[in-house]
Design an enzyme around this catalytic site. Structure first.
Site, PDB file in Angstrom:
ATOM      1  N   ASP A  63      56.587  73.760  44.711  1.00 49.70           N
ATOM      2  CA  ASP A  63      56.916  72.769  45.719  1.00 49.70           C
ATOM      3  C   ASP A  63      55.594  72.405  46.412  1.00 49.70           C
ATOM      4  O   ASP A  63      54.570  73.084  46.220  1.00 49.70           O
ATOM      5  CB  ASP A  63      57.903  73.432  46.696  1.00 49.70           C
ATOM      6  CG  ASP A  63      58.122  72.616  47.934  1.00 49.70           C
ATOM      7  OD1 ASP A  63      58.501  71.446  47.791  1.00 49.70           O
ATOM      8  OD2 ASP A  63      57.903  73.139  49.048  1.00 49.70           O
ATOM      9  N   ASP A  65      55.140  70.445  50.134  1.00 51.40           N
ATOM     10  CA  ASP A  65      55.101  70.560  51.594  1.00 51.40           C
ATOM     11  C   ASP A  65      55.568  71.935  52.053  1.00 51.40           C
ATOM     12  O   ASP A  65      56.666  72.390  51.692  1.00 51.40           O
ATOM     13  CB  ASP A  65      56.003  69.488  52.237  1.00 51.40           C
ATOM     14  CG  ASP A  65      55.433  68.091  52.064  1.00 51.40           C
ATOM     15  OD1 ASP A  65      54.265  67.894  52.405  1.00 51.40           O
ATOM     16  OD2 ASP A  65      56.166  67.213  51.577  1.00 51.40           O
ATOM     17  N   LYS A 227      66.732  68.859  43.522  1.00 50.89           N
ATOM     18  CA  LYS A 227      65.620  69.067  42.589  1.00 50.89           C
ATOM     19  C   LYS A 227      66.113  69.440  41.194  1.00 50.89           C
ATOM     20  O   LYS A 227      65.431  69.198  40.211  1.00 50.89           O
ATOM     21  CB  LYS A 227      64.638  70.099  43.154  1.00 50.89           C
ATOM     22  CG  LYS A 227      63.852  69.555  44.352  1.00 50.89           C
ATOM     23  CD  LYS A 227      62.670  70.412  44.730  1.00 50.89           C
ATOM     24  CE  LYS A 227      61.855  69.724  45.826  1.00 50.89           C
ATOM     25  NZ  LYS A 227      60.667  70.507  46.220  1.00 50.89           N
TER      26      LYS A 227
HETATM   27  P1  TMP Z   1      58.678  69.194  49.592  1.00 50.02           P
HETATM   28  O1  TMP Z   1      59.757  69.089  48.560  1.00 50.02           O
HETATM   29  O2  TMP Z   1      57.307  68.925  49.031  1.00 50.02           O
HETATM   30  O3  TMP Z   1      58.733  70.436  50.393  1.00 50.02           O
HETATM   31  O4  TMP Z   1      58.899  67.986  50.639  1.00 50.02           O
HETATM   32  C1  TMP Z   1      60.041  67.883  51.401  1.00 50.02           C
HETATM   33  C2  TMP Z   1      59.827  68.212  52.855  1.00 50.02           C
HETATM   34  O5  TMP Z   1      59.531  67.030  53.588  1.00 50.02           O
HETATM   35  C3  TMP Z   1      61.103  68.756  53.450  1.00 50.02           C
HETATM   36  O6  TMP Z   1      60.966  70.115  53.802  1.00 50.02           O
HETATM   37  C4  TMP Z   1      61.327  67.936  54.714  1.00 50.02           C
HETATM   38  C5  TMP Z   1      60.078  67.125  54.879  1.00 50.02           C
HETATM   39  N1  TMP Z   1      60.294  65.790  55.452  1.00 50.02           N
HETATM   40  C6  TMP Z   1      59.551  65.455  56.577  1.00 50.02           C
HETATM   41  O7  TMP Z   1      58.751  66.252  57.084  1.00 50.02           O
HETATM   42  N2  TMP Z   1      59.719  64.209  57.122  1.00 50.02           N
HETATM   43  C7  TMP Z   1      60.578  63.288  56.617  1.00 50.02           C
HETATM   44  O8  TMP Z   1      60.691  62.182  57.142  1.00 50.02           O
HETATM   45  C8  TMP Z   1      61.349  63.659  55.448  1.00 50.02           C
HETATM   46  C9  TMP Z   1      62.320  62.681  54.862  1.00 50.02           C
HETATM   47  C10 TMP Z   1      61.154  64.911  54.893  1.00 50.02           C
HETATM   48 MG    MG Z   2      58.695  72.402  50.895  1.00 50.61          MG
END
Ligand code: TMP
Ligand code: MG
Length: 320
Positions: A63, A65, A227
């Site tokens: 992943d 974030d 996912k």
């Molecule tokens: P990831 O799959 O790379 O972890 O990305 C998803 C993350 O993004 C999830 O944990 C929530 C975050 N997110 C935000 O921080 N701001 C937003 O506006 C959205 C839609 C998701």
């Molecule tokens: Mg994440």
């Protein structure tokens, strides 16, 4: 039957004991107090099997974030790829306010230990859809993304360079599977000099018109809890991942556990989960679901140590 013959039983036991001592010494990072494991011997057996198979049989699925990026730094939250877009060059104040309100409403739902993934699913679709619509209305310019990333406080986890570089050296493909924004994600890893040729990305990519203005998002929306669909439709078709039945999976959400569902004929899967937030409420479910749980650990120290061990047989071969 074999275990009832004393002269075999003792050697088998000593071999196992030596092996346990060996892994403790080989991967001392697993003894850190931030590391939780439901079944330590299963973790060790899996790592050992993956090491025997070697780097040529390995793929890493991660992943982005809050997994490859830090959760917080100096007491402040590190922005996700969506939050990096909250920049005066790209969106106006009103839009920024709305996106923050949506984050405050939906993020607590995303991490709520009291709700099931099925419960959360439609709410996540609502969150992502509203944010993407707001971003499209802002007519974001592609040529300003790099500057927004540069001026953001985006930060990969400590030790990220060792992680990316080791995978490249060992020719192990890294699939980054993110519900964030692909264009921003690429820019973050490019600016950190780790966008190597073995890195493959599945994410929400922006669709720009001929003048470079955002007009839509491409393909099917990816959010935290769908996912599995992306894994089956995209990841399973990636040629570079074929013939690699051993998977090291890294995530920070229970939804990330489905990222390897597209791997056909997998042999060994080791899952590592970063538990960044709501530790007490979520500890139990994380320990139940991930093989290795890293509690409030902002570094890549443990994944790097495991990776080094798994790929060590290739090192030996290269040294020989
Ligand atoms: P990831 O799959 O790379 O972890 O990305 C998803 C993350 O993004 C999830 O944990 C929530 C975050 N997110 C935000 O921080 N701001 C937003 O506006 C959205 C839609 C998701
Ligand atoms: Mg994440």
């Amino acid at each position: 039957m074999v275990y009832h013959i004393p002269w075999i039983y003792t050697p088998v036991r000593s071999v196992l004991a030596i092996w346990h001592q060996l892994t403790k010494a080989e991967i001392p990072e697993l003894a850190k107090c931030s590391v939780l494991m439901r079944d330590r011997s299963r973790v060790e057996d899996t790592i050992y099997a993956m090491q025997r198979a070697g780097a040529g049989r390995l793929q890493v699925i991660s992943d982005f974030d809050m997994t490859l990026t830090r959760f917080a730094h100096n007491g402040k939250r590190v922005p996700t790829t969506h939050n990096i877009l909250d920049h005066r060059l790209l969106i106006d104040e009103d839009c920024s306010k709305k996106i923050r309100e949506l984050l405050n409403t939906y993020y607590p739902i995303e991490i709520d230990a009291g709700r099931t993934a099925e419960d959360k699913l439609p709410l996540m679709v609502e969150w992502w859809t509203q944010v993407h619509e707001l971003l499209i209305q802002q007519r974001i310019r592609k040529d300003l993304l790099a500057q927004a990333v540069k001026e953001s406080s985006a930060m990969l986890r400590e030790g990220y360079k060792v992680f990316f570089d080791r995978l490249t050296e060992q020719q192990v493909p890294l699939l980054i599977f993110s519900a964030g924004v692909g264009d921003v994600l690429e820019e973050v890893i490019r600016q950190n000099n780790v966008f190597h040729p073995n890195v493959h990305i599945i994410s929400n990519y922006m669709d720009f018109d001929q003048t470079g203005v955002l007009r839509a998002f491409q393909g099917q929306l990816i959010h935290t809890f769908n996912k599995r669909e992306g894994a089956l439709s995209h990841a399973s078709g990636l040629r570079v991942l074929q013939g690699r039945p051993n998977v090291l999976l890294l995530g920070d959400s229970l939804g990330d556990l489905t990222m390897a569902d597209g791997v056909s004929e997998h042999q060994n899967i080791l899952t590592i989960g970063f538990l960044n937030d709501q530790m007490d409420e979520r500890k139990e479910s994380y320990v139940k679901s991930f093989d290795v749980v890293l509690v409030k650990d902002e570094t890549m120290e443990v994944p790097n140590a495991i990776l080094k061990y798994i790929t060590s047989s290739t090192d030996n071969k290269l040294d020989a």
